[in-house]
Write a protein that holds these residues in place. Sequence first.
Motif, PDB file in Angstrom:
ATOM      1  N   GLN A  61      80.285  25.574  86.846  1.00  0.00           N
ATOM      2  CA  GLN A  61      81.382  24.627  86.680  1.00  0.00           C
ATOM      3  C   GLN A  61      82.743  25.318  86.700  1.00  0.00           C
ATOM      4  OE1 GLN A  61      80.479  21.037  86.103  1.00  0.00           O
ATOM      5  NE2 GLN A  61      78.748  22.107  87.051  1.00  0.00           N
ATOM      6  N   GLY A  62      82.874  26.393  85.937  1.00  0.00           N
ATOM      7  CA  GLY A  62      84.133  27.111  85.846  1.00  0.00           C
ATOM      8  C   GLY A  62      84.047  28.454  86.535  1.00  0.00           C
ATOM      9  N   SER A  63      84.993  29.326  86.239  1.00  0.00           N
ATOM     10  CA  SER A  63      85.021  30.648  86.863  1.00  0.00           C
ATOM     11  C   SER A  63      84.063  31.592  86.150  1.00  0.00           C
ATOM     12  CB  SER A  63      86.438  31.218  86.799  1.00  0.00           C
ATOM     13  OG  SER A  63      86.761  31.552  85.456  1.00  0.00           O
ATOM     14  N   PRO A  64      83.581  32.640  86.831  1.00  0.00           N
ATOM     15  CA  PRO A  64      82.729  33.640  86.170  1.00  0.00           C
ATOM     16  C   PRO A  64      83.398  34.234  84.932  1.00  0.00           C
ATOM     17  CG  PRO A  64      82.676  33.940  88.544  1.00  0.00           C
ATOM     18  CD  PRO A  64      83.737  32.914  88.273  1.00  0.00           C
ATOM     19  N   ALA A  65      84.710  34.432  84.998  1.00  0.00           N
ATOM     20  CA  ALA A  65      85.427  35.002  83.854  1.00  0.00           C
ATOM     21  C   ALA A  65      85.350  34.086  82.640  1.00  0.00           C
ATOM     22  CB  ALA A  65      86.883  35.263  84.223  1.00  0.00           C
ATOM     23  N   GLN A  66      85.417  32.769  82.881  1.00  0.00           N
ATOM     24  CA  GLN A  66      85.338  31.823  81.768  1.00  0.00           C
ATOM     25  C   GLN A  66      83.974  31.894  81.084  1.00  0.00           C
ATOM     26  OE1 GLN A  66      86.358  28.384  84.122  1.00  0.00           O
ATOM     27  NE2 GLN A  66      88.429  28.263  83.274  1.00  0.00           N
ATOM     28  N   TYR A  67      82.914  31.984  81.869  1.00  0.00           N
ATOM     29  CA  TYR A  67      81.577  32.083  81.290  1.00  0.00           C
ATOM     30  C   TYR A  67      81.410  33.398  80.537  1.00  0.00           C
ATOM     31  CZ  TYR A  67      79.956  27.927  83.756  1.00  0.00           C
ATOM     32  OH  TYR A  67      79.785  26.642  84.186  1.00  0.00           O
ATOM     33  N   ALA A  68      81.889  34.480  81.120  1.00  0.00           N
ATOM     34  CA  ALA A  68      81.765  35.779  80.472  1.00  0.00           C
ATOM     35  C   ALA A  68      82.512  35.808  79.143  1.00  0.00           C
ATOM     36  CB  ALA A  68      82.291  36.873  81.400  1.00  0.00           C
ATOM     37  N   GLN A  69      83.702  35.203  79.139  1.00  0.00           N
ATOM     38  CA  GLN A  69      84.498  35.181  77.904  1.00  0.00           C
ATOM     39  C   GLN A  69      83.836  34.321  76.838  1.00  0.00           C
ATOM     40  OE1 GLN A  69      88.517  33.800  78.437  1.00  0.00           O
ATOM     41  NE2 GLN A  69      89.009  33.896  76.270  1.00  0.00           N
ATOM     42  N   SER A  70      83.281  33.176  77.223  1.00  0.00           N
ATOM     43  CA  SER A  70      82.697  32.249  76.253  1.00  0.00           C
ATOM     44  C   SER A  70      81.342  32.714  75.741  1.00  0.00           C
ATOM     45  CB  SER A  70      82.552  30.861  76.874  1.00  0.00           C
ATOM     46  OG  SER A  70      83.816  30.325  77.218  1.00  0.00           O
ATOM     47  N   LEU A  71      80.512  33.287  76.610  1.00  0.00           N
ATOM     48  CA  LEU A  71      79.135  33.588  76.250  1.00  0.00           C
ATOM     49  C   LEU A  71      78.867  35.077  76.045  1.00  0.00           C
ATOM     50  CD1 LEU A  71      77.424  31.068  78.692  1.00  0.00           C
ATOM     51  CD2 LEU A  71      77.812  30.790  76.233  1.00  0.00           C
ATOM     52  N   GLY A  72      79.674  35.916  76.644  1.00  0.00           N
ATOM     53  CA  GLY A  72      79.515  37.348  76.442  1.00  0.00           C
ATOM     54  C   GLY A  72      78.242  37.932  77.003  1.00  0.00           C
ATOM     55  N   THR A  73      77.654  37.285  78.002  1.00  0.00           N
ATOM     56  CA  THR A  73      76.440  37.791  78.635  1.00  0.00           C
ATOM     57  C   THR A  73      76.355  37.214  80.039  1.00  0.00           C
ATOM     58  OG1 THR A  73      74.049  38.110  78.311  1.00  0.00           O
ATOM     59  CG2 THR A  73      74.940  35.914  77.853  1.00  0.00           C
ATOM     60  N   ALA A  74      75.357  37.674  80.805  1.00  0.00           N
ATOM     61  CA  ALA A  74      75.179  37.176  82.171  1.00  0.00           C
ATOM     62  C   ALA A  74      74.796  35.698  82.163  1.00  0.00           C
ATOM     63  CB  ALA A  74      74.101  37.991  82.876  1.00  0.00           C
ATOM     64  N   CYS A  75      75.242  34.962  83.191  1.00  0.00           N
ATOM     65  CA  CYS A  75      74.897  33.549  83.341  1.00  0.00           C
ATOM     66  C   CYS A  75      74.203  33.347  84.683  1.00  0.00           C
ATOM     67  CB  CYS A  75      76.139  32.667  83.257  1.00  0.00           C
ATOM     68  SG  CYS A  75      76.893  32.626  81.625  1.00  0.00           S
ATOM     69  N   LEU A  76      73.092  32.652  84.661  1.00  0.00           N
ATOM     70  CA  LEU A  76      72.335  32.330  85.873  1.00  0.00           C
ATOM     71  C   LEU A  76      72.379  30.825  86.056  1.00  0.00           C
ATOM     72  CD1 LEU A  76      69.223  34.619  85.211  1.00  0.00           C
ATOM     73  CD2 LEU A  76      71.324  35.181  86.460  1.00  0.00           C
ATOM     74  N   PHE A  77      72.717  30.370  87.268  1.00  0.00           N
ATOM     75  CA  PHE A  77      72.917  28.937  87.511  1.00  0.00           C
ATOM     76  C   PHE A  77      71.814  28.372  88.399  1.00  0.00           C
ATOM     77  CE2 PHE A  77      77.008  30.858  86.581  1.00  0.00           C
ATOM     78  CZ  PHE A  77      77.471  30.030  85.561  1.00  0.00           C
ATOM     79  N   GLU A  78      71.721  27.030  88.361  1.00  0.00           N
ATOM     80  CA  GLU A  78      70.726  26.291  89.135  1.00  0.00           C
ATOM     81  C   GLU A  78      69.316  26.818  88.870  1.00  0.00           C
ATOM     82  OE1 GLU A  78      72.278  24.771  93.054  1.00  0.00           O
ATOM     83  OE2 GLU A  78      73.621  26.517  92.822  1.00  0.00           O
ATOM     84  N   GLN A  79      69.053  27.025  87.597  1.00  0.00           N
ATOM     85  CA  GLN A  79      67.739  27.474  87.154  1.00  0.00           C
ATOM     86  C   GLN A  79      66.866  26.263  86.813  1.00  0.00           C
ATOM     87  OE1 GLN A  79      67.031  31.010  87.025  1.00  0.00           O
ATOM     88  NE2 GLN A  79      68.916  30.839  88.238  1.00  0.00           N
ATOM     89  N   ASN A  80      65.598  26.522  86.547  1.00  0.00           N
ATOM     90  CA  ASN A  80      64.677  25.419  86.250  1.00  0.00           C
ATOM     91  C   ASN A  80      64.660  25.039  84.773  1.00  0.00           C
ATOM     92  OD1 ASN A  80      63.371  27.589  85.159  1.00  0.00           O
ATOM     93  ND2 ASN A  80      61.433  27.291  86.242  1.00  0.00           N
TER      94      ASN A  80
END
Length: 347
Positions: free
Chosen positions: A173-192
């Motif tokens: 939904q947002g930028s990779p930087a936004q996810y990294a800042q909010s979650l502090g770990t890798a994010c994988l999208f369109e997963q099951n």
Amino acid sequence: MNHLIRAAGLSGYEALAQAQGLDAARLLRRFGLSREVLDDPDHLIPYRAMIELLEHSAAASACPDFGLRLASSQGPEKFGPLAVVMEHAANLQEAIQLATRYVFVHSSAARLKVEAVPGQPDQLDLCYHFDLPDPPASAQAVELALGVIVRCLRLLSQSAIPLIAVLMPHPRQGSPAQYAQSLGTACLFEQNRAAVRLNAHMLEQALPKRNDLLRKLAQAYLDQQFSQPELAFSDRVRALMRQLLATGQASHEQVSKMLSVHPRTMQRRLSAEGTSFEQLKDQERRALFEQLITHPHGPSVSALADLLGYAAPSALTRSAQRWFGLSPTQLRRQHARASGLSRTVAK
């Protein structure tokens, strides 16, 4: 079934919406909610309305990480009485087991489950989903839930639990930087699945606030109270107070914390039912006192005062005189005489 969620799920919404230039009150009304419900975290609201509100708010404010931003203002306290059970668990594994068992207390639609990671026996996924018929678009609600789970894991362990990744079932939904800042770990999208991935051995990590007695008391409260939704709020306070009195934990602050309400909210709700915290505490103290004072070899007056949460034996003496017109020592002697007389008559 109209699945509900505690209004605590929208904690911080009004401030975030206003910061994004939205009219929070108008948007709440649009989705059948009101600003007043946000003042009471225990108020139940339709989960579908909350999901649609978050999706609309993200689109209207052009803030694609709206759900993640909202998660940053929420933590274990969002889950009400369940938070007390989790924070006093022995380790992360027990906390997760309790969360999966009692998540219905927070929402009738929410589901938590631990799943194995295919091909990775040393990893596991803490999965989240909500059980709604014909569910609406829900990327913001899913990201809110996963963001809160991440914060809970870190707050419960005081950041001692490293995460492998967060899995999202939808496109980014947002930028990779936004996810990294909010979650502090890798994010994988369109997963099951929607999940937080962990190293399995980290489940044995002891939690810093672990307290077996408080965990058992809070769990007993959940078992007793949430299987009886018809109970009045004062009955819930009374039942919890009855359990806590003997532990010395039955203060106004501790009881309100275990009920996950603000002390003033608790007092206001008790007042609406024609009672108060002090009245209920006085009644429960008297009931427990009557049980213990009748035992000929029961606790001393000093021990009784400690057990009932009095600052000094003299305070207990004043209460006993108010209740019965006699001091604790006089009451014990009176009962002893009556018991001796009964035995004599029986012979």
